[in-house]
Scaffold this motif. Structure first.
Motif, PDB file in Angstrom:
ATOM      1  N   SER A 206       1.714   1.869 -10.139  1.00  9.62           N
ATOM      2  CA  SER A 206       0.827   2.526  -9.163  1.00  9.62           C
ATOM      3  C   SER A 206       1.563   3.628  -8.423  1.00  9.62           C
ATOM      4  O   SER A 206       0.979   4.661  -8.087  1.00  9.62           O
ATOM      5  CB  SER A 206       0.237   1.499  -8.192  1.00  9.62           C
ATOM      6  OG  SER A 206       1.218   1.055  -7.297  1.00  9.62           O
ATOM      7  N   ASN A 207       2.862   3.456  -8.157  1.00  9.20           N
ATOM      8  CA  ASN A 207       3.663   4.505  -7.526  1.00  9.20           C
ATOM      9  C   ASN A 207       3.767   5.726  -8.439  1.00  9.20           C
ATOM     10  O   ASN A 207       3.701   6.865  -7.978  1.00  9.20           O
ATOM     11  CB  ASN A 207       5.060   3.993  -7.170  1.00  9.20           C
ATOM     12  CG  ASN A 207       5.026   3.015  -6.017  1.00  9.20           C
ATOM     13  OD1 ASN A 207       4.089   3.024  -5.215  1.00  9.20           O
ATOM     14  ND2 ASN A 207       6.037   2.170  -5.936  1.00  9.20           N
TER      15      ASN A 207
ATOM     16  N   SER B 216       0.667   7.880  -8.495  1.00  6.76           N
ATOM     17  CA  SER B 216       0.408   8.724  -7.317  1.00  6.76           C
ATOM     18  C   SER B 216       0.834  10.175  -7.576  1.00  6.76           C
ATOM     19  O   SER B 216       0.297  11.096  -6.977  1.00  6.76           O
ATOM     20  CB  SER B 216       1.111   8.172  -6.080  1.00  6.76           C
ATOM     21  OG  SER B 216       2.520   8.206  -6.270  1.00  6.76           O
TER      22      SER B 216
ATOM     23  N   GLN C 167      -3.535  -1.849  -6.282  1.00  3.17           N
ATOM     24  CA  GLN C 167      -2.243  -1.484  -5.708  1.00  3.17           C
ATOM     25  C   GLN C 167      -2.220  -0.050  -5.160  1.00  3.17           C
ATOM     26  O   GLN C 167      -1.374   0.278  -4.341  1.00  3.17           O
ATOM     27  CB  GLN C 167      -1.134  -1.641  -6.761  1.00  3.17           C
ATOM     28  CG  GLN C 167      -0.848  -3.071  -7.138  1.00  3.17           C
ATOM     29  CD  GLN C 167      -0.288  -3.882  -5.984  1.00  3.17           C
ATOM     30  OE1 GLN C 167       0.546  -3.402  -5.219  1.00  3.17           O
ATOM     31  NE2 GLN C 167      -0.775  -5.102  -5.843  1.00  3.17           N
TER      32      GLN C 167
ATOM     33  N   SER D  38      -3.279   3.300  -3.052  1.00  2.00           N
ATOM     34  CA  SER D  38      -3.820   3.522  -1.709  1.00  2.00           C
ATOM     35  C   SER D  38      -5.298   3.891  -1.837  1.00  2.00           C
ATOM     36  O   SER D  38      -5.767   4.292  -2.909  1.00  2.00           O
ATOM     37  CB  SER D  38      -3.036   4.641  -1.000  1.00  2.00           C
ATOM     38  OG  SER D  38      -3.278   5.877  -1.631  1.00  2.00           O
ATOM     39  N   ASP D  39      -6.046   3.777  -0.748  1.00  2.00           N
ATOM     40  CA  ASP D  39      -7.484   4.052  -0.778  1.00  2.00           C
ATOM     41  C   ASP D  39      -7.765   5.487  -1.223  1.00  2.00           C
ATOM     42  O   ASP D  39      -8.696   5.733  -2.013  1.00  2.00           O
ATOM     43  CB  ASP D  39      -8.099   3.797   0.610  1.00  2.00           C
ATOM     44  CG  ASP D  39      -8.092   2.312   0.969  1.00  2.00           C
ATOM     45  OD1 ASP D  39      -7.996   1.493   0.039  1.00  2.00           O
ATOM     46  OD2 ASP D  39      -8.181   1.988   2.165  1.00  2.00           O
ATOM     47  N   ASP D  40      -6.974   6.450  -0.756  1.00  2.00           N
ATOM     48  CA  ASP D  40      -7.199   7.855  -1.128  1.00  2.00           C
ATOM     49  C   ASP D  40      -6.966   8.076  -2.617  1.00  2.00           C
ATOM     50  O   ASP D  40      -7.795   8.705  -3.294  1.00  2.00           O
ATOM     51  CB  ASP D  40      -6.258   8.776  -0.330  1.00  2.00           C
ATOM     52  CG  ASP D  40      -6.636   8.847   1.148  1.00  2.00           C
ATOM     53  OD1 ASP D  40      -7.801   8.549   1.474  1.00  2.00           O
ATOM     54  OD2 ASP D  40      -5.746   9.183   1.965  1.00  2.00           O
ATOM     55  N   GLU D  41      -5.854   7.554  -3.122  1.00  2.00           N
ATOM     56  CA  GLU D  41      -5.548   7.729  -4.538  1.00  2.00           C
ATOM     57  C   GLU D  41      -6.611   7.071  -5.402  1.00  2.00           C
ATOM     58  O   GLU D  41      -7.054   7.623  -6.409  1.00  2.00           O
ATOM     59  CB  GLU D  41      -4.178   7.140  -4.868  1.00  2.00           C
ATOM     60  CG  GLU D  41      -3.019   7.900  -4.271  1.00  2.00           C
ATOM     61  CD  GLU D  41      -1.694   7.181  -4.485  1.00  2.00           C
ATOM     62  OE1 GLU D  41      -1.685   6.070  -5.058  1.00  2.00           O
ATOM     63  OE2 GLU D  41      -0.683   7.735  -4.066  1.00  2.00           O
ATOM     64  N   ARG D  42      -7.008   5.857  -5.033  1.00  3.51           N
ATOM     65  CA  ARG D  42      -8.036   5.126  -5.780  1.00  3.51           C
ATOM     66  C   ARG D  42      -9.333   5.911  -5.790  1.00  3.51           C
ATOM     67  O   ARG D  42      -9.988   6.044  -6.831  1.00  3.51           O
ATOM     68  CB  ARG D  42      -8.264   3.748  -5.157  1.00  3.51           C
ATOM     69  CG  ARG D  42      -9.177   2.873  -5.970  1.00  3.51           C
ATOM     70  CD  ARG D  42      -9.324   1.470  -5.412  1.00  3.51           C
ATOM     71  NE  ARG D  42      -8.146   1.050  -4.676  1.00  3.51           N
ATOM     72  CZ  ARG D  42      -8.164   0.492  -3.465  1.00  3.51           C
ATOM     73  NH1 ARG D  42      -9.283   0.213  -2.881  1.00  3.51           N
ATOM     74  NH2 ARG D  42      -7.062   0.169  -2.840  1.00  3.51           N
TER      75      ARG D  42
END
Length: 190
Positions: free
Chosen positions: A129-130, A133, A158, A160-164
């Motif tokens: 997930s990192n 990003s 995993q 963040s809300d913005d990335e998702r």
């Protein structure tokens, strides 16, 4: 008074006979029976076999005692058989318990392995997930669509809300809705 002296003489002679003759004879007989018993002879049974004494011994009582003895012996044999059966059952149950304990130990080892696998899987998903990003949302969306659904859902959790939101926005609406529904179900199940 003369009668008292006569009675005392009779009583004195009776006591003398009792103390000097009768009691020592009884004592000697008892001691003889004890010594013969210790030597392994059974004087009472031998007396029963003697012709004169045998006529005084009741054979019916002896038969009754023998039948009672036989019954007691049969009961003893039955109890011994039951004890052996119960001991074999105990041995079987102990073997089964040992088998189940070994199985529990094996399952505990397997559980620990799975927990370790899950931990390493979670660590891998966090790292993944990192790395997502830094990827463009459209490319990340295409990669996630190609993944196994459960892994993709864990990866989306995993993020963040913005990335998702950006990744789901880059997907076609049907796929994004499916992943969103699955994520909501997973959150509510926890």
């Amino acid at each position: 008074m003369a009668m008292n002296a006569n009675e005392e003489k009779k009583t004195g002679k009776l006591q003398w006979i009792l103390f000097v003759i009768v009691i020592p004879i009884i004592f000697a007989i008892v001691m003889l029976l004890i010594v013969l018993s210790v030597m392994g002879m059974n004087p009472i049974n031998q007396l029963k076999e003697a012709p004169i004494v045998a006529s005084f011994v009741d054979s019916k009582d002896e038969e009754i005692l023998q039948s009672q003895l036989d019954e007691i012996q049969k009961e003893s044999n039955n109890k011994n058989t039951q004890i052996e059966n119960l001991q074999s059952q105990v041995s079987q149950k102990e073997a089964k318990i040992e088998e189940l304990e070994n199985e529990i130990a094996d399952l505990n080892v397997e559980l620990e392995r799975r927990e370790e696998t899950l931990l390493t899987e979670e660590e891998a998903i966090k790292k993944m997930s990192n790395s997502f990003s830094g990827i463009e949302p459209k490319i990340a969306a295409e990669i996630i669509i190609e993944m196994e659904e459960q892994v993709a859902l864990k990866l989306l959790e995993q993020m963040s809300d913005d990335e998702r939101g950006k990744v789901l926005g880059a997907m076609n609406p049907e796929q994004a809705a499916s992943y969103t529904d699955s994520l909501i179900e997973r959150k509510s199940a926890e």
